[in-house]
Design an enzyme around this catalytic site. Structure first.
Site: not given
Length: 214
Positions: A116, A146, A47
């Site tokens: 997700s 997050k 990522r």
């Protein structure tokens, strides 16, 4: 039609962390992944949303080779085309990414396609109908990666486990000291970022989580 359930989709799922200012991106991704794999990670997700395309591709190729050398899978976050170019094992898709059907068409029937689903069970049900191999719910706990993410919690894993017949992943704020709660709720996979990368001993943290699946 939902693909046949993949028995490889179980265990620790390490996601590479954001690269700190001034740090070497290659070292950040590879060294953390190496520690996670030595600790028993079964999947690695690359990522990175900041590197130039050529640098991302070079690191992705190294991560695919590293994961395969440990008998693990390498998944690319968001980028189906990059996954195809580096012959990764699959792709993980978020809300604004291509749908699972398009990803499957590009990557082929054997690719792993994850989706997700945040705190939305209906989104997971739609992903299953579209052919996802696994669905991810989060955040499980407060997440430093997050902090604005919607809360899902282990209770949603329990509800999803009762409703869905495919691997389920919990993500968000998971570390060695709380992963057991997510596994006990029925998660097949626990996705971890800073719980490993920021741990004093990343390999030991990975091993502690991996042993929950023994």
């Amino acid at each position: 039609m939902t693909p046949e359930r993949d028995s490889r989709l179980r265990g620790l799922y390490f996601i590479t962390p954001a690269v700190s200012a001034g740090a070497d991106p290659r070292a950040t991704h590879l060294e953390n992944s190496r520690a996670a794999l030595r600790g028993g990670a079964r999947l690695i997700q690359f990522r990175d949303k900041t590197l130039p395309n050529d640098a991302r591709e070079a690191i992705a190729r190294e991560l695919v080779a590293l994961a395969h050398a440990h008998g693990a899978l390498c998944i690319i976050n968001d980028d189906t085309e990059l996954a195809a170019r580096v012959e990764a094992d699959g792709v993980h898709l978020g809300r604004d990414d291509p749908d699972p059907v398009a990803a499957r068409a590009r990557l082929g029937p054997c690719a792993v396609v994850g989706v997700s689903c945040y705190n939305e069970l209906k989104r997971a049900e739609a992903a299953v109908r579209a052919g996802a191999n696994y669905v991810a719910f989060g955040t499980m706990f407060a997440s430093p990666t997050k902090p604005e993410a919607a809360y899902a919690g282990p209770e949603l894993i329990r509800r999803a486990r009762a409703a869905l017949d495919l691997p389920i992943c919990g993500i968000g704020g998971i570390a060695a000291d709380n992963a057991a709660e997510v596994v006990a709720a029925g998660a097949d996979l626990v996705a971890v970022i800073q719980g490993i990368s920021a741990a004093p001993d990343p390999e030991a943290a990975a091993r502690q989580i991996s042993e929950l699946f023994d």
